[in-house]
Design an enzyme around this catalytic site. Structure first.
Site, PDB file in Angstrom:
ATOM      1  N   LYS A 113       0.861  -1.179   0.000  1.00 31.09           N
ATOM      2  CA  LYS A 113       0.000   0.000   0.000  1.00 31.09           C
ATOM      3  C   LYS A 113       0.900   1.233   0.000  1.00 31.09           C
ATOM      4  CE  LYS A 113      -2.362   2.737   3.473  1.00 31.09           C
ATOM      5  NZ  LYS A 113      -2.839   2.798   4.861  1.00 31.09           N
ATOM      6  N   TRP A 128      -9.442   0.061   1.136  1.00 27.10           N
ATOM      7  CA  TRP A 128     -10.545   0.672   1.903  1.00 27.10           C
ATOM      8  C   TRP A 128     -10.078   1.731   2.899  1.00 27.10           C
ATOM      9  CZ3 TRP A 128     -10.182  -4.836   1.739  1.00 27.10           C
ATOM     10  CH2 TRP A 128     -10.982  -5.431   0.755  1.00 27.10           C
ATOM     11  N   HIS A 129      -8.992   2.421   2.553  1.00 24.25           N
ATOM     12  CA  HIS A 129      -8.452   3.463   3.431  1.00 24.25           C
ATOM     13  C   HIS A 129      -8.669   4.855   2.848  1.00 24.25           C
ATOM     14  CE1 HIS A 129      -5.433   0.399   5.399  1.00 24.25           C
ATOM     15  NE2 HIS A 129      -6.695   0.165   5.692  1.00 24.25           N
ATOM     16  N   TYR A 130      -9.747   5.056   2.132  1.00 24.35           N
ATOM     17  CA  TYR A 130      -9.980   6.364   1.502  1.00 24.35           C
ATOM     18  C   TYR A 130     -10.302   7.416   2.567  1.00 24.35           C
ATOM     19  CZ  TYR A 130     -14.702   4.257   1.579  1.00 24.35           C
ATOM     20  OH  TYR A 130     -15.854   3.614   1.950  1.00 24.35           O
ATOM     21  N   HIS A 131     -10.025   8.662   2.218  1.00 21.47           N
ATOM     22  CA  HIS A 131     -10.097   9.754   3.188  1.00 21.47           C
ATOM     23  C   HIS A 131     -10.164  11.088   2.442  1.00 21.47           C
ATOM     24  CE1 HIS A 131      -5.898   8.825   2.215  1.00 21.47           C
ATOM     25  NE2 HIS A 131      -5.704  10.131   2.271  1.00 21.47           N
TER      26      HIS A 131
END
Length: 600
Positions: free
Chosen positions: A427, A531-534
């Site tokens: 990532k 799934w670490h969107y921000h």
């Protein structure tokens, strides 16, 4: 006055009175009673009108600790559009981890969406938010991240500890994860940091929200610490807009309530109690939900709002901008020996801006033992499979529903030996590439349009390429030799023999005999989400350092939409911490202000 008018008036008064006190006439669900959540109710049972000191929109990873903390001294309403997590084994059991992400039904805790880039993704729709869907890994943000955010480091540490006492465990590390750890060290991702919750360069074992029995603990668990008479939670409550008015003596619009809809389509109005600026609406609806709700309520770019027929309350061009999703690329490493189930436990924090993790287990993490094992083997194949929307064997724009169906059907027919092994993923730190969120319509139930612009910044591509090179070194390391084949050719041949087909929808290591792409192109073609969107409500743009929405009063945003970069290797620890941290800050501000008012 007619009898009908009198009855109508009595109904309105009754609704108002019920909303002003603890609602005891509604029966809590069996699951809520079991976990002593007698303050948790279905939105259908909510009064038409009610009043609170704080209205928290979004019962997720930040919203639950925030609401629990605020309830220590104030009357709080928490509104969540999903249901309880406790009745679903897909949420609560490590062994059914992928089932929630595979569930595309209208009642799924994971609401699927596809970004404009073509990458399939998911957003949480359940009390506890993303902590009910993720792989459980827990690690704090770095000290540098805390300083850059301007947070009080003592209160940050106290808030982290509050979170950790409730739901963080030290994992039992199986052989495959131990081999990954040693392989990372031999690949140069040093030093060895052992077990730690701190974000430090090198290789480490992190915490987990799964206990030793494989049972997930979520942000919803923080509600056990709430004051049961001061907190009310309504489930399946979709907030459609924030209410604003113009107050005397100020030119800024003031938030004074929200409107939410239950599953029958009935609208409910919730207002802040009279009491001046101490009472607030707080958005904790996440990276998609908070910018979306601001725009639906008239706070956002004027031209975009007018396009959807929304009256502008405050022209704020930054709403929905700067959204990012950390690009993830994974490779499947076939094993000549059986591999135990494990989710993320070990991470390599490299010097060049890439994080390396791994998940393992037969059938992509679905166990081949116990009741219902055959059923699950036929249904989905775990975290990185087309059943969960993860299809990295074709470029994002080619990941059509038909391509997903074809890949899923192939996987259902394959010999289970073909999937003996694990995934190693990288990532990208940051990332530096950003995009935006826009409304598709004025419907609060619909997903907004999201563009992440993966790898637009060439520095992200180079970090990915170096991460893939590090994964290759891990797989070739002496420490990992038991769980891989001698070379690319042997690995490819063994996998094809077990698969019995020329097509299989997972990526092996690049640079095998049939892959001549550059690593940079490999990164672009195989990108998926972790799934670490921000982003979308950045501090310094949409909100100030106290998380108040700039240009209006009585409104804050406290969630991952305020982040410019994802904290640490995995963000959930910091999102939970932020909920607790800001709850304490807001209560302190409230009582300081109250003391000042009392003196006058």
């Amino acid at each position: 006055m007619s009898a009908g008018h009198m009855l109508c008036g009595v109904a309105i008064v009754l609704a108002t009175v019920l909303g002003s006190f603890c609602i005891t006439v509604v029966t809590a669900s069996p699951e809520a009673q079991r976990y002593n959540f007698r303050f948790v109710r279905h939105a259908r049972d909510a009064p038409l009108v009610s009043y609170y000191n704080y209205i928290v929109v979004g019962g997720g990873t930040a919203g639950c600790p925030l609401a629990a903390t605020l309830s220590e001294r104030s009357r709080v309403l928490l509104l969540e559009r999903g249901g309880l997590p406790y009745a679903s084994r897909n949420v609560s059991s490590e062994y059914h981890f992928a089932d929630a992400l595979s569930d595309a039904s209208p009642l799924s805790p994971a609401q699927r969406f596809v970004s404009e880039d073509g990458v399939v993704n998911a957003r949480a729709r359940v009390l506890g938010g993303g902590s009910c869907l993720n792989a459980g890994f827990y690690t704090r943000a770095s000290g540098g991240y805390v300083r850059a955010a301007g947070w009080d480091h003592r209160l940050v540490n106290a808030s982290y500890r509050w979170v950790e006492r409730a739901l963080v465990f030290r994992p039992a590390v199986p052989q495959w994860q131990r081999a990954l750890r040693e392989g990372l060290l031999q690949a140069g991702v040093t030093p060895d940091n052992g077990y730690t919750l701190e974000h430090v360069q090198g290789t480490k074992i992190g915490g987990t929200i799964f206990d030793r029995r494989g049972r997930r603990h979520t942000a919803a668990d923080f509600l056990r610490r709430a004051h049961p008479r001061r907190l009310t939670v309504f489930l399946h409550a979709t907030v459609s807009r924030i209410l604003f008015r113009r107050a005397e003596g100020t030119a800024k619009p003031v938030a004074y309530g929200v409107v939410f809809t239950d599953t029958l389509g009935v609208q409910h109005h919730v207002y802040l109690r009279r009491g001046g600026a101490k009472n607030e609406v707080i958005l904790a609806a996440g990276t998609l939900g908070s910018p979306q709700l601001l725009m639906l309520s008239g706070v956002g770019p004027r031209a975009h709002l007018e396009k959807h027929g929304i009256r502008t309350v405050h022209d704020q061009p930054g709403v929905g901008q700067g959204v990012a999703d950390n690009p993830m690329n994974s490779v499947f490493v076939p094993s000549p020996v059986p591999v135990a189930l494990s989710l993320v436990q070990v991470v390599g924090v490299t010097r060049f801006g890439s994080f390396i993790e791994g998940v393992s287990g037969s059938q992509f993490g679905i166990p081949l033992h116990g009741r219902g094992a055959a059923h699950h083997a036929a249904r989905n194949f775990g975290m990185f499979s087309p059943m969960t929307g993860q299809l990295g064997t074709v470029p994002p724009k080619e990941r059509t529903p038909e391509a997903m169906r074809r890949a899923a059907e192939v996987m259902r027919r394959l010999d289970r030996r073909a999937f003996r092994g694990g995934f190693i993923l990288e990532k990208v730190l940051g990332p530096l590439s950003t995009g935006h969120i826009e409304l598709r319509s004025a419907d609060a139930h619909a997903n907004p349009a999201v563009t992440f612009n993966y790898f637009r910044d060439p520095r992200d591509v180079e970090r990915c390429a170096r991460g893939i090179e590090a994964i290759e070194r891990v797989v070739r390391s002496r420490a990992f030799s038991r769980f891989t084949y001698a070379n690319h050719t042997a690995m490819d041949a063994a996998f094809r023999r077990a698969a019995g087909t020329a097509y299989f929808p997972v990526n092996l290591l690049p640079r095998h005999p049939r892959d001549t792409r550059t690593l940079q192109q490999y990164c672009r073609d195989t990108v998926m989400t972790i799934w670490h969107y921000h982003g979308g409500c950045h501090v310094g743009g949409v909100v100030d350092r106290d998380y108040r929405v700039v240009g209006v009063q009585g409104l804050r945003v406290v969630d991952s939409s305020t982040f410019r970069y994802s904290p640490g290797t995995n963000p959930q620890a910091t999102v939970m911490m932020l909920g607790r941290y800001m709850g304490l800050r807001i209560l302190k501000e409230r009582w300081i202000r109250k003391g000042a008012e009392d003196k006058h």
